[in-house]
Scaffold this motif. Structure first.
Motif, mmCIF file in Angstrom:
data_model
loop_
_atom_site.group_PDB
_atom_site.id
_atom_site.type_symbol
_atom_site.label_atom_id
_atom_site.label_comp_id
_atom_site.label_asym_id
_atom_site.label_seq_id
_atom_site.Cartn_x
_atom_site.Cartn_y
_atom_site.Cartn_z
ATOM 1 N N UNK A 1 0.805 -1.209 0.000
ATOM 2 C CA UNK A 1 0.000 0.000 0.000
ATOM 3 C C UNK A 1 0.839 1.260 0.000
ATOM 4 N N UNK A 2 0.191 2.412 0.178
ATOM 5 C CA UNK A 2 0.886 3.699 0.131
ATOM 6 C C UNK A 2 1.430 4.109 1.495
ATOM 7 N N UNK A 3 2.306 5.096 1.474
ATOM 8 C CA UNK A 3 2.669 5.792 2.708
ATOM 9 C C UNK A 3 1.713 6.956 2.944
ATOM 10 N N UNK A 4 1.297 7.592 1.850
ATOM 11 C CA UNK A 4 0.402 8.750 1.895
ATOM 12 C C UNK A 4 -0.728 8.525 0.898
ATOM 13 N N UNK A 5 -1.938 8.883 1.290
ATOM 14 C CA UNK A 5 -3.072 8.765 0.383
ATOM 15 C C UNK A 5 -4.067 9.876 0.638
ATOM 16 N N UNK A 6 -4.967 10.069 -0.316
ATOM 17 C CA UNK A 6 -5.992 11.099 -0.185
ATOM 18 C C UNK A 6 -7.349 10.445 -0.004
ATOM 19 N N UNK A 7 -8.183 11.067 0.832
ATOM 20 C CA UNK A 7 -9.498 10.516 1.155
ATOM 21 C C UNK A 7 -10.495 11.643 1.409
ATOM 22 N N UNK A 8 -11.797 11.397 1.161
ATOM 23 C CA UNK A 8 -12.819 12.340 1.613
ATOM 24 C C UNK A 8 -12.967 12.229 3.131
ATOM 25 N N UNK A 9 -13.216 13.353 3.778
ATOM 26 C CA UNK A 9 -13.142 13.370 5.241
ATOM 27 C C UNK A 9 -14.204 12.523 5.921
ATOM 28 N N UNK A 10 -15.324 12.254 5.230
ATOM 29 C CA UNK A 10 -16.384 11.494 5.896
ATOM 30 C C UNK A 10 -16.030 10.010 6.045
ATOM 31 N N UNK A 11 -14.872 9.588 5.517
ATOM 32 C CA UNK A 11 -14.420 8.207 5.703
ATOM 33 C C UNK A 11 -13.427 8.074 6.864
ATOM 34 N N UNK B 1 -27.351 29.815 4.468
ATOM 35 C CA UNK B 1 -27.585 28.390 4.241
ATOM 36 C C UNK B 1 -26.395 27.618 4.820
ATOM 37 N N UNK B 2 -26.659 26.631 5.646
ATOM 38 C CA UNK B 2 -25.587 25.810 6.210
ATOM 39 C C UNK B 2 -25.427 24.546 5.373
ATOM 40 N N UNK B 3 -24.798 24.738 4.224
ATOM 41 C CA UNK B 3 -24.564 23.612 3.333
ATOM 42 C C UNK B 3 -23.597 22.617 3.967
ATOM 43 N N UNK B 4 -23.690 21.379 3.504
ATOM 44 C CA UNK B 4 -22.695 20.392 3.891
ATOM 45 C C UNK B 4 -21.404 20.675 3.134
ATOM 46 N N UNK B 5 -20.303 20.543 3.804
ATOM 47 C CA UNK B 5 -19.005 20.713 3.166
ATOM 48 C C UNK B 5 -18.273 19.383 3.164
ATOM 49 N N UNK B 6 -17.712 19.044 2.021
ATOM 50 C CA UNK B 6 -16.853 17.875 1.922
ATOM 51 C C UNK B 6 -15.410 18.337 1.816
ATOM 52 N N UNK B 7 -14.537 17.729 2.579
ATOM 53 C CA UNK B 7 -13.117 18.075 2.551
ATOM 54 C C UNK B 7 -12.329 16.848 2.118
ATOM 55 N N UNK B 8 -11.469 17.030 1.145
ATOM 56 C CA UNK B 8 -10.517 15.981 0.784
ATOM 57 C C UNK B 8 -9.217 16.279 1.506
ATOM 58 N N UNK B 9 -8.593 15.242 2.032
ATOM 59 C CA UNK B 9 -7.378 15.467 2.801
ATOM 60 C C UNK B 9 -6.271 14.509 2.439
ATOM 61 N N UNK B 10 -5.078 14.812 2.949
ATOM 62 C CA UNK B 10 -3.918 13.936 2.817
ATOM 63 C C UNK B 10 -3.731 13.180 4.124
ATOM 64 N N UNK B 11 -3.530 11.869 4.016
ATOM 65 C CA UNK B 11 -3.469 11.020 5.202
ATOM 66 C C UNK B 11 -2.255 10.106 5.156
ATOM 67 N N UNK B 12 -1.805 9.701 6.329
ATOM 68 C CA UNK B 12 -0.701 8.761 6.445
ATOM 69 C C UNK B 12 -1.281 7.377 6.714
ATOM 70 N N UNK C 1 -19.529 17.500 6.765
ATOM 71 C CA UNK C 1 -20.345 16.302 6.937
ATOM 72 C C UNK C 1 -19.788 15.486 8.101
ATOM 73 N N UNK C 2 -20.624 15.037 9.019
ATOM 74 C CA UNK C 2 -20.116 14.246 10.145
ATOM 75 C C UNK C 2 -19.291 13.058 9.650
ATOM 76 N N UNK C 3 -18.130 12.845 10.273
ATOM 77 C CA UNK C 3 -17.247 11.779 9.806
ATOM 78 C C UNK C 3 -17.220 10.575 10.736
ATOM 79 N N UNK C 4 -18.184 10.500 11.659
ATOM 80 C CA UNK C 4 -18.248 9.324 12.521
ATOM 81 C C UNK C 4 -19.032 8.219 11.813
ATOM 82 N N UNK C 5 -18.747 6.960 12.098
ATOM 83 C CA UNK C 5 -19.406 5.852 11.392
ATOM 84 C C UNK C 5 -20.933 5.887 11.464
ATOM 85 N N UNK C 6 -21.468 6.443 12.554
ATOM 86 C CA UNK C 6 -22.920 6.478 12.726
ATOM 87 C C UNK C 6 -23.621 7.312 11.655
ATOM 88 N N UNK C 7 -22.870 8.177 10.957
ATOM 89 C CA UNK C 7 -23.483 8.997 9.910
ATOM 90 C C UNK C 7 -24.062 8.129 8.800
#
Length: 426
Positions: A99-109, A303-314, A378-384
């Motif tokens: 696998x990777x050392x660094x990867x990108x993901x949407x924050x809700x995961x 308007x309180x729109x949902x925001x999706x953030x893409x991030x860099x992760x280890x 967007x809430x990023x806890x599994x319960x979402x």
């Protein structure tokens, strides 16, 4: 005088002895920076493997080369389809050592992957934290820990056809008045997918509803606000647009998005609520679009729109976590975040770039940046995962006239609570 010189000689000898002991002390608990540098050099890998989103890795050729020049570490980039494959591929390749050392993901995961140990928590200095907007850093956190640094954000905005609407209204009351006059003969003043909770959260949240309350810096899955007074008021506002015929009946369900886009591309709709992913398609259809932040609600709130953030992760499986984090910190500097934006048009959350001409002079990017100030990650806890379907079902019963908002939301919250108890109880 002789006594003074003797004393001076003694002091110099003592200092010299201490200096001679210096390196051994630094390797232990002495000079932290020097010790860390030696440890880093000793554990420096030959390369780091980085997973970037499909068709968006070109900028890393330049930035990766600069990182190699500074550190001597090569950067191997692999493109992976983030939306559907990144998470699953990490689960397979990570434990296998491929696998990777660094990867990108949407924050809700993040919540799900952090709990399983697939991604590692980060500890960054204050100057790195201050690089990004507070909301985007919140999105990259789970259970009080930071799991990534923001790469880009997206949130729904107001898109309008300049031939049909001269400028973006400031309030939804203005949009409503315009729509009452314009909506006839198959034409519509404004359309939104408000039977879809992703979009419906904007008015529901703007009137005071919320998904999970934040308690002590963490989202509380037991504290739901989707049937409180504000949520009901927001859903009544949604109901109004459908019951008065301002939205066509076909803009409901899975095909609602394509139906809305089709009408807009045909020049039959003056304005829509949609995300930055829609801009190019509208332009390709020959529509001269204008873009702005969403107009304010009748209560004066944004308007309180949902925001999706893409991030860099280890990766939690990386054997080079410290260097992987250094790479993440390196590539998210303002100059490299700007370079990525110029190549991908995905809007970064770096505060130092908000007024940069590259973004400020780009109407779409500027609108996303402005709306993001009011957006809710967007809430990023599994319960979402238990929220989407019940809310969609209940909203559809409202917009089709089968149920009143309060009853529909009460039913949704009851179902969500049952699902959470059944699938997430400790």
């Amino acid at each position: 005088m002789k006594k003074a010189l003797s004393l001076l000689m003694v002091i110099m000898l003592v200092l010299g002895a201490l200096a001679a002991c210096g390196p051994n002390r630094e390797e232990g608990s002495g000079n932290k920076d020097s010790g860390e540098k030696k440890a880093d050099d000793a554990n420096k890998p030959e390369k780091l493997v980085v997973w970037e989103d499909e068709k968006k890795s070109g900028w890393l050729d330049e930035v990766g080369a600069k990182f190699e020049e500074e550190t001597g570490i090569k950067v191997e980039v692999k493109e992976v389809e983030m939306a559907t494959k990144m998470k699953e591929q990490l689960r397979l390749d990570g434990p296998a050592g491929t696998g990777p050392d660094v990867l990108t993901l949407p924050h809700d995961q993040i919540g799900e992957l952090a709990l399983a140990g697939h991604i590692a928590a980060l500890e960054v200095e204050g100057d790195v934290e201050k690089r990004f907007t507070e909301s985007s850093m919140t999105a990259e956190s789970y259970d009080g820990k930071l799991y990534g640094l923001p790469k880009s954000s997206e949130t729904p905005v107001f898109v309008y056809n300049k031939e049909l609407m001269e400028e973006a209204p400031k309030t939804m009351d203005e949009v409503y008045t315009f729509s009452k006059d314009f909506t006839k003969d198959g034409n519509y003043g404004f359309l939104a997918l408000w039977d879809n909770f992703y979009f419906a959260h904007a008015p529901i949240g703007g009137f005071g509803g919320y998904v999970f309350a934040e308690n002590d810096g963490a989202l509380d899955a037991k504290d739901l606000g989707l049937n409180n007074e504000g949520a009901v008021e927001g859903t009544e506002y949604i109901q109004k647009w459908y019951s008065e015929g301002l939205f066509p009946k076909g803009i409901v369900g899975e095909n609602g998005g394509s139906a809305m886009d089709g009408l807009f591309n045909e020049g039959k709709v003056a304005s829509v609520m949609n995300g930055p992913w829609s801009f190019q398609g509208y332009k390709d259809a020959g529509i001269d679009i204008g873009v702005s932040a969403m107009p304010k609600l009748p209560n004066g709130e944004p308007m309180k729109t949902f925001m999706g953030v893409k991030g860099w992760h280890v990766s939690g499986y990386s054997e080079n976590k410290e260097w992987a984090q250094k790479f993440v910190e390196f590539i998210t500097q303002d100059e490299y975040a700007k370079l990525r934006f110029e190549q991908t048009q995905e809007v970064p959350t770096n505060q130092g770039l908000i007024d940069d001409p590259a973004i400020a002079d780009n109407p779409g990017a500027k609108a996303v940046a402005e709306q993001s100030q009011y957006a809710v990650p967007m809430p990023n806890i599994p319960e979402m995962g238990e929220v989407w379907a019940p809310m969609a079902d209940s909203l559809q019963t409202v917009v089709t006239g089968k149920q009143e908002p309060k009853a529909a939301l009460d039913a949704a919250v009851k179902q969500i609570q049952q699902n959470i108890d059944a699938n997430h109880s400790n």
